[in-house]
Design a protein around this motif. Structure first.
Motif: not given
Length: 633
Positions: A306-309, A319-320, A324-328, A337-344
């Motif tokens: 959501a931050y990336a969007q 700066n959003w 994004t990077i810190v939260t991911a 193992e969370v693929a969504e974290g790597y994608k973000a």
């Protein structure tokens, strides 16, 4: 035993085997250096170097055999044994070359996998008395899709391809034909208090028979176990053997707090609406979920997305992306193992120009979820930004296989083919995107850009005007109009369009976005309109902003290209060529546009610039040939 080796050593020395080997290796080293220079100078295929290595390796025992049989003084006859041994070495070298050719072809331009087990999961029907629970049934659908996507031997169609389909009005065969699948999973969800009933059935499209069906009446606390069981049963009925790693991933329980899970599903529902205000609501819901479960990795991944969007879709400050990077990274730290974290994480890196880190993150996402459409599509886009079009095309084709009704993927693939000179293929793909989504501005933007590359400015003007009649405020189309009018020499009109886009800060500040606006165009137009002082302000801002971005690690070629353009417009040829060379080394590949762009006129006759263009042309030709071979098969 020692005596035998001493005698062997003396015999080898007597027959000059060691001297022959040293001479051979020295000559081979020189040959490798010369071939490497030619490959680098003319952007030749690395297959040439691979074949040289095979010949050199095969030649080592070959030179030893020659010295052994002919190294003694006097004339030695060629024996049958020697002929046999040398023939065996030649045969092995040919086999190795054949294997290398096929492996390299597969690595460089691999066709997408098309598994016979291709499945679409239709939205599970909300059977609850409360119709507001639709977000819950949609969430269950998404989670089942995610679980199935972890199984490599099943090709799972992305839910993005369903958003514009009137599923309730279509037959099973019509859905299957539209999405090119042979399996359909449909079901329903009913939630009453702490109880949940989930029904599911797997349908063979060809026979229209149920392969498997099950109804689960469970406590809400068992909802994740039900999702796991659905995926396992489908794998069993398709006779797919699951590896221990995949089994562990299917058994994944994202949170023990069901209230947090509920908030997460609501957040994801708002996120998927892709509207600015709804994105803000999604952020707050993800945060609420994390208050209830501070170790909820999926909620952190949703928050990072959501931050990336905020930057990519809603044009908020860059700066959003840091957030994004810190939260991911937080999501990944909690659960690797969370693929969504790597994608973000990959999105955050990509839009800061950290391409290698972005590639690594997306590859990790795909490793954990082989059907992860967004990660596959994003990886293809990054390869394109690196100028590796032969890697980009198969990734985008795989993305289209997973989301056959997602129009942006067709546009991106069309642009890649156009860059390699397959314009008709590009036109067909973009036409498909227009048929799917007639009001999609990106299709008109990309089509107009291809016409500009071809030098068909009137056609580009016609297409872009049509796009603006549908989406009058689209910044990409306004940028296109500014570029086209500039190329046509209509500088007053060009200034009007380019100022509108520049005022939106979509040039200097967001060079990662798809519109590809060259901010130097506005400075060029100001000069043509006798406004040198304003042009100087633009040039200084471009110079300072992009150099700062590059110093922070941004390796996207467009930053260096725009600096080169900036200096070329100001007739600072030496600095211009320096940056344009770095742009090429970082992935700049727009050969046709570079040869006609008026902002690069001052360097077009420069010897070094010509060398850059020559290497670019050869590189594109090599990729074109590989693409043509694949298209012919």
């Amino acid at each position: 035993m020692g005596g035998f080796f001493n005698k062997l050593f003396l015999k080898l020395k007597e027959r000059k085997v060691f001297r022959t080997l040293i001479i051979y290796l020295g000559g081979a080293w020189v040959a490798m250096q010369v071939i490497s220079l030619f490959i680098d100078r003319y952007a030749l295929s690395g297959f040439i170097f691979d074949m040289l290595m095979i010949l050199i390796i095969a030649g080592i025992p070959g030179s030893v055999l020659i010295a052994w049989f002919h190294g003694e003084s006097g004339t030695q006859k060629v024996t049958r044994l020697e002929i046999g041994l040398q023939s065996a070495l030649i045969t092995l070298a040919i086999i190795a070359g054949f294997i290398t050719f096929n492996v390299r072809a597969g690595d460089e331009y691999a066709a997408p996998d098309h598994d016979e087990n291709t499945i679409v999961v239709l939205p599970f029907e909300n059977m609850s008395d409360n119709q507001d629970d639709k977000y819950f049934s949609d969430g269950i659908t998404d989670d089942i899709i995610t679980n199935l996507s972890k199984i490599k031997d099943v090709q799972v169609i992305s839910r993005l391809s369903l958003k514009d389909l009137q599923i309730s009005e279509m037959s099973i065969n019509a859905i299957a034909s539209k999405l090119n699948v042979n399996l359909i999973l449909e079901g329903s969800v009913r939630r009453i208090g702490n109880q949940v009933r989930i029904s599911a059935k797997l349908i063979n499209v060809e026979t229209e028979e149920n392969i498997w069906a099950e109804t689960y009446d469970r406590e809400m606390t068992e909802v994740f176990a039900v999702q796991t069981d659905v995926a396992r049963n489908i794998a069993d009925n398709l006779q797919i053997k699951l590896s221990p790693k995949v089994k562990r991933r299917l058994e994944y329980t994202p949170t023990a707090n069901l209230d947090a899970y509920d908030l997460y599903l609501k957040g994801r529902d708002y996120y998927n609406l892709y509207r600015d205000a709804d994105n803000e609501i999604a952020i707050e819901l993800f945060k609420e979920a994390l208050k209830l479960d501070p170790e909820y990795a999926m909620a952190y991944a949703g928050l990072a997305d959501a931050y990336a969007q905020r930057v990519l879709r809603y044009h908020k400050p860059r700066n959003w992306l840091d957030s994004t990077i810190v939260t991911a990274q937080k999501a990944i730290a909690l659960d690797p193992e969370v693929a969504e974290g790597y994608k973000a994480l990959g999105v955050g890196y990509a839009y800061q120009g950290l391409n290698e880190l972005a590639i690594e993150a997306n590859q990790k996402a795909i490793d954990r979820n082989p059907n992860f459409f967004q990660a596959i599509n994003n990886l293809g886009v990054i390869y394109g930004r690196l100028g590796e079009l032969d890697k980009q095309i198969p990734m985008l084709e795989k993305a289209i296989a997973l989301a056959p009704l997602y129009s942006i993927a067709y546009v991106q693939l069309g642009e890649a083919y156009a860059e390699l000179g397959f314009d008709e293929k590009a036109f067909d793909l973009i036409e498909e995107s227009m048929q799917m989504q007639p009001d999609f501005a990106e299709s008109y933007f990309s089509l107009g850009r291809i016409y500009v590359q071809r030098g068909s400015l009137e056609k580009a003007l016609e297409v872009t005007r049509k796009g603006l009649s549908i989406s009058p405020d689209d910044p990409g189309l306004m940028a296109n109009m500014g570029q086209i009018e500039m190329f046509r020499g209509n500088y007053d009109e060009a200034e009007l369009y380019l100022e509108k886009v520049y005022d939106l800060n979509l040039g200097v500040y967001s060079l990662m976005d798809p519109i590809g606006l060259a901010p130097g165009y506005l400075g060029y137009v100001y000069l043509k309109n006798n406004k040198p002082n304003i042009a100087e302000v633009v040039f200084k801002q471009v110079d300072a902003t992009l150099k700062e971005s590059i110093s922070e690690g941004n390796d996207y070629y467009r930053c260096k290209l725009e600096l080169g353009r900036n200096y070329a417009i100001q007739n600072k040829r030496e600095e211009a060529v320096l940056w344009l060379k770095q742009a090429f080394e970082s992935g700049w590949h727009e050969y046709r546009l570079a040869m006609t762009d008026p902002t690069l006129k001052s360097v077009r006759n420069d010897k070094e610039f010509k060398a850059i263009m020559d290497k670019m042309r050869r590189k594109l030709k090599s990729m074109h040939e590989r693409a043509a071979r694949l298209m012919a098969t």
